[in-house]
Enzyme design. Structure first.
Site, short mmCIF file in Angstrom:
data_model
loop_
_atom_site.label_atom_id
_atom_site.label_comp_id
_atom_site.label_asym_id
_atom_site.label_seq_id
_atom_site.Cartn_x
_atom_site.Cartn_y
_atom_site.Cartn_z
N GLY A 13 -4.53 21.13 6.05
CA GLY A 13 -3.97 21.01 7.40
C GLY A 13 -4.97 20.44 8.38
N ILE A 15 -6.84 21.73 11.11
CA ILE A 15 -8.13 22.41 11.26
C ILE A 15 -8.77 22.58 9.89
N GLY A 62 -1.50 28.00 -3.85
CA GLY A 62 -1.43 29.45 -3.62
C GLY A 62 -0.61 29.73 -2.38
N ASN A 90 -7.62 30.43 6.60
CA ASN A 90 -7.22 29.50 7.66
C ASN A 90 -5.72 29.23 7.67
N ILE A 93 1.00 29.86 10.35
CA ILE A 93 2.22 29.21 10.87
C ILE A 93 2.58 29.82 12.22
N ASP A 96 7.83 30.27 17.18
CA ASP A 96 7.85 30.79 18.54
C ASP A 96 9.28 31.11 19.02
N GLN A 149 0.57 35.53 24.26
CA GLN A 149 1.18 34.30 24.77
C GLN A 149 2.69 34.46 24.84
N TYR A 155 3.16 35.97 16.52
CA TYR A 155 1.88 35.29 16.25
C TYR A 155 0.72 36.03 16.93
N GLY A 186 -8.83 27.87 20.81
CA GLY A 186 -7.77 27.64 21.79
C GLY A 186 -6.81 26.60 21.21
N1 CAA Z 1 5.70 32.62 31.62
C1 CAA Z 1 6.73 33.22 32.27
N2 CAA Z 1 8.02 32.82 32.15
C2 CAA Z 1 8.26 31.79 31.33
C3 CAA Z 1 7.23 31.12 30.63
C4 CAA Z 1 5.91 31.59 30.80
N3 CAA Z 1 4.88 31.02 30.17
N4 CAA Z 1 7.78 30.15 29.89
C5 CAA Z 1 9.13 30.21 30.11
N5 CAA Z 1 9.40 31.17 31.00
C6 CAA Z 1 10.71 31.56 31.52
C7 CAA Z 1 11.60 30.37 31.84
O1 CAA Z 1 11.34 29.91 33.14
C8 CAA Z 1 12.99 30.98 31.71
O2 CAA Z 1 13.25 31.79 32.85
P1 CAA Z 1 14.77 32.10 33.33
O3 CAA Z 1 15.44 32.80 32.17
O4 CAA Z 1 14.59 32.96 34.51
O5 CAA Z 1 15.37 30.75 33.61
C9 CAA Z 1 12.81 31.92 30.53
O6 CAA Z 1 11.41 32.24 30.46
C10 CAA Z 1 13.24 31.24 29.24
O7 CAA Z 1 13.28 32.21 28.24
P2 CAA Z 1 13.86 31.84 26.81
O8 CAA Z 1 13.88 33.04 25.98
O9 CAA Z 1 15.18 31.12 26.98
O10 CAA Z 1 12.76 30.82 26.31
P3 CAA Z 1 12.98 29.44 25.62
O11 CAA Z 1 13.83 29.67 24.42
O12 CAA Z 1 13.37 28.41 26.59
O13 CAA Z 1 11.48 29.05 25.16
C11 CAA Z 1 9.52 29.22 23.84
C12 CAA Z 1 10.71 29.96 24.42
C13 CAA Z 1 9.97 28.12 22.89
C14 CAA Z 1 8.71 30.23 23.04
C15 CAA Z 1 8.67 28.60 24.95
O14 CAA Z 1 8.41 29.60 25.91
C16 CAA Z 1 7.32 28.08 24.45
O15 CAA Z 1 7.23 27.04 23.80
N6 CAA Z 1 6.25 28.80 24.77
C17 CAA Z 1 4.88 28.41 24.40
C18 CAA Z 1 4.49 29.09 23.14
C19 CAA Z 1 3.13 28.61 22.73
O16 CAA Z 1 2.18 28.53 23.50
N7 CAA Z 1 3.01 28.28 21.45
C20 CAA Z 1 1.76 27.80 20.91
C21 CAA Z 1 2.02 27.12 19.59
S1 CAA Z 1 0.53 26.42 18.92
C22 CAA Z 1 -0.35 27.77 18.52
O17 CAA Z 1 0.09 28.89 18.54
C23 CAA Z 1 -1.77 27.55 18.09
C24 CAA Z 1 -2.66 28.47 18.77
O18 CAA Z 1 -3.09 29.42 18.16
C25 CAA Z 1 -3.08 28.18 20.13
P1 NAP Z 2 -1.52 23.00 10.35
O1 NAP Z 2 -2.08 21.63 10.41
O2 NAP Z 2 -0.07 23.19 10.46
O3 NAP Z 2 -2.06 23.68 8.99
C1 NAP Z 2 -1.57 24.90 8.56
C2 NAP Z 2 -1.98 25.08 7.12
O4 NAP Z 2 -1.53 26.37 6.67
C3 NAP Z 2 -1.38 24.03 6.20
O5 NAP Z 2 -2.40 23.45 5.42
C4 NAP Z 2 -0.43 24.84 5.31
O6 NAP Z 2 -0.45 24.40 3.97
C5 NAP Z 2 -1.03 26.22 5.37
N1 NAP Z 2 0.00 27.22 5.06
C6 NAP Z 2 1.10 27.53 5.78
N2 NAP Z 2 1.83 28.45 5.14
C7 NAP Z 2 1.16 28.74 3.99
C8 NAP Z 2 1.40 29.62 2.91
N3 NAP Z 2 2.46 30.42 2.87
N4 NAP Z 2 0.51 29.63 1.89
C9 NAP Z 2 -0.57 28.82 1.90
N5 NAP Z 2 -0.85 27.97 2.88
C10 NAP Z 2 0.01 27.93 3.93
O7 NAP Z 2 -2.13 23.92 11.49
P2 NAP Z 2 -3.61 24.07 12.05
O8 NAP Z 2 -3.55 23.83 13.48
O9 NAP Z 2 -4.56 23.32 11.22
O10 NAP Z 2 -3.82 25.64 11.84
C11 NAP Z 2 -4.79 26.19 10.97
C12 NAP Z 2 -5.07 27.62 11.42
O11 NAP Z 2 -5.62 27.61 12.72
C13 NAP Z 2 -3.83 28.50 11.48
O12 NAP Z 2 -4.13 29.80 11.04
C14 NAP Z 2 -3.51 28.53 12.96
O13 NAP Z 2 -2.79 29.67 13.31
C15 NAP Z 2 -4.89 28.51 13.54
N6 NAP Z 2 -4.98 28.04 14.91
C16 NAP Z 2 -4.49 26.83 15.26
C17 NAP Z 2 -4.61 26.42 16.58
C18 NAP Z 2 -4.09 25.10 17.07
O14 NAP Z 2 -4.00 24.93 18.30
N7 NAP Z 2 -3.76 24.16 16.23
C19 NAP Z 2 -5.24 27.25 17.52
C20 NAP Z 2 -5.73 28.47 17.11
C21 NAP Z 2 -5.61 28.86 15.80
P3 NAP Z 2 0.83 23.67 3.31
O15 NAP Z 2 1.21 22.58 4.25
O16 NAP Z 2 0.32 23.20 2.00
O17 NAP Z 2 1.86 24.75 3.18
#
Ligand code: CAA
Ligand code: NAP
Length: 248
Positions: A13, A15, A62, A90, A93, A96, A149, A155, A186
């Site tokens: 992946g 990272i 694995g 590492n 998934i 969200d 978050q 998560y 981050g």
């Molecule tokens: N804080 C407060 N309120 C929020 C908000 C926030 N951050 N985000 C949305 N809202 C509010 C909206 O304004 C809306 O309000 P109203 O109902 O009053 O209109 C309400 O929450 C929407 O709620 P829903 O349940 O309908 O939410 P949704 O289905 O539209 O979206 C979500 C949900 C997809 C999870 C979206 O909030 C989102 O994408 N959040 C970010 C999640 C995130 O940061 N993911 C990181 C992924 S990468 C990762 O995880 C790697 C890592 O380690 C960093």
């Molecule tokens: P990515 O590119 O989507 O890589 C995720 C990796 O996890 C893939 O190689 C995938 O392998 C493996 N994986 C998923 N399910 C698995 C399973 N059941 N068994 C074995 N391997 C599995 O994501 P990434 O950003 O590099 O993330 C790597 C790590 O960093 C994760 O733990 C993530 O939570 C963490 N992280 C990411 C961020 C970010 O912002 N990107 C921030 C903080 C922490 P396959 O594709 O082969 O299944």
């Protein structure tokens, strides 16, 4: 054969690739885990691309959410290489959703892949590390395990749990030459983040003092540092790499 052996789950992946490369740069023999439902075509293509750029990695199947699958993976590595000195948990998934909308499967799948995995893999390598009196275990958590978050109860719980595991195991094996640490990135520019809606991600970037996403290499660099023999006094730590987004 190079002296030290590292297993990086999710090594193909975003990272994971950077971690594999940084370990390789330290003369460590790196094996990358993959899953993809057992389809090895992506991993073999990745391996080939890495080789063209001068990085030689082995790949191994694995499913980290399954204990027996991890047992088979570890057995294969031990049969081929004799030991695992460095384990990077590492693989991870996201699925969200706000809690009011979250399905039981979204909860359990995220907990199984991010947290159960740490038990499933580590439990099977720890004996060898203790016997040899050396080991490095590095768990890749997240800023969102530290601060929580919106939309990530699953998560955030799993990633916070990883550091609890780190702190407990670090105490159990500190006297055996084995260190256990957490790295909490981050937002990093990988497929995991690219899956997010642009509007949500743009808003998050405005909250990062560094003003940008992290590069995967910035995580790989810290993992290689923790994996080194010279880092033997760092254990039970949680190293944040988040551009200043969360300070505590
Ligand atoms: N804080 C407060 N309120 C929020 C908000 C926030 N951050 N985000 C949305 N809202 C509010 C909206 O304004 C809306 O309000 P109203 O109902 O009053 O209109 C309400 O929450 C929407 O709620 P829903 O349940 O309908 O939410 P949704 O289905 O539209 O979206 C979500 C949900 C997809 C999870 C979206 O909030 C989102 O994408 N959040 C970010 C999640 C995130 O940061 N993911 C990181 C992924 S990468 C990762 O995880 C790697 C890592 O380690 C960093
Ligand atoms: P990515 O590119 O989507 O890589 C995720 C990796 O996890 C893939 O190689 C995938 O392998 C493996 N994986 C998923 N399910 C698995 C399973 N059941 N068994 C074995 N391997 C599995 O994501 P990434 O950003 O590099 O993330 C790597 C790590 O960093 C994760 O733990 C993530 O939570 C963490 N992280 C990411 C961020 C970010 O912002 N990107 C921030 C903080 C922490 P396959 O594709 O082969 O299944």
């Amino acid at each position: 054969m190079k002296a030290q052996i590292a297993l990086v789950t999710g090594g193909t992946g975003g990272i994971g690739t950077a971690i594999c490369r940084h370990l390789h740069d330290k003369e460590i023999r790196v094996i990358s885990g993959y899953s993809r439902g057992g389809d090895n075509s992506y991993a073999l293509k990745w391996q080939d691309e890495q080789q063209k750029e001068g990085y030689q990695f082995d790949v191994i199947y694995g499913n980290v959410s399954n204990f027996d699958s991890c047992a088979a993976m570890i057995d294969e590595v031990i049969t081929k290489y004799g030991k695992i000195d460095i384990l990077v948990n590492n693989a991870g998934i996201t699925q969200d959703a706000t809690l009011k909308k979250m399905l039981p499967d979204q909860w359990s799948e995220v907990l199984r892949v991010n947290l159960d995995s740490v038990f499933n893999v580590t439990q099977q390598v720890i004996h060898g590390m203790i016997e040899r009196g050396f080991g490095r275990i590095i768990n890749i958590s997240s800023i969102n395990g530290q601060k929580g978050q919106f939309g990530q109860t699953n998560y955030s719980a799993a990633k916070a749990g990883m550091h609890g595991f780190t702190k407990a195991l670090a105490q159990e094996v500190a006297s055996k030459g084995v260190t256990v640490n957490t790295v909490s990135p981050g937002y990093v520019a990988t497929d995991m983040v690219k899956k997010m809606s642009a509007a949500v991600l743009d808003k998050i970037i405005t909250q990062i003092p560094a003003g940008r996403l992290a590069e995967p290499s910035e995580i790989g660099h810290v993992v290689a540092f923790l994996a080194s023999e010279a880092s033997g006094y760092i254990t039970g730590a949680n190293i944040a790499i988040n551009g200043g987004q969360h300070m505590y």
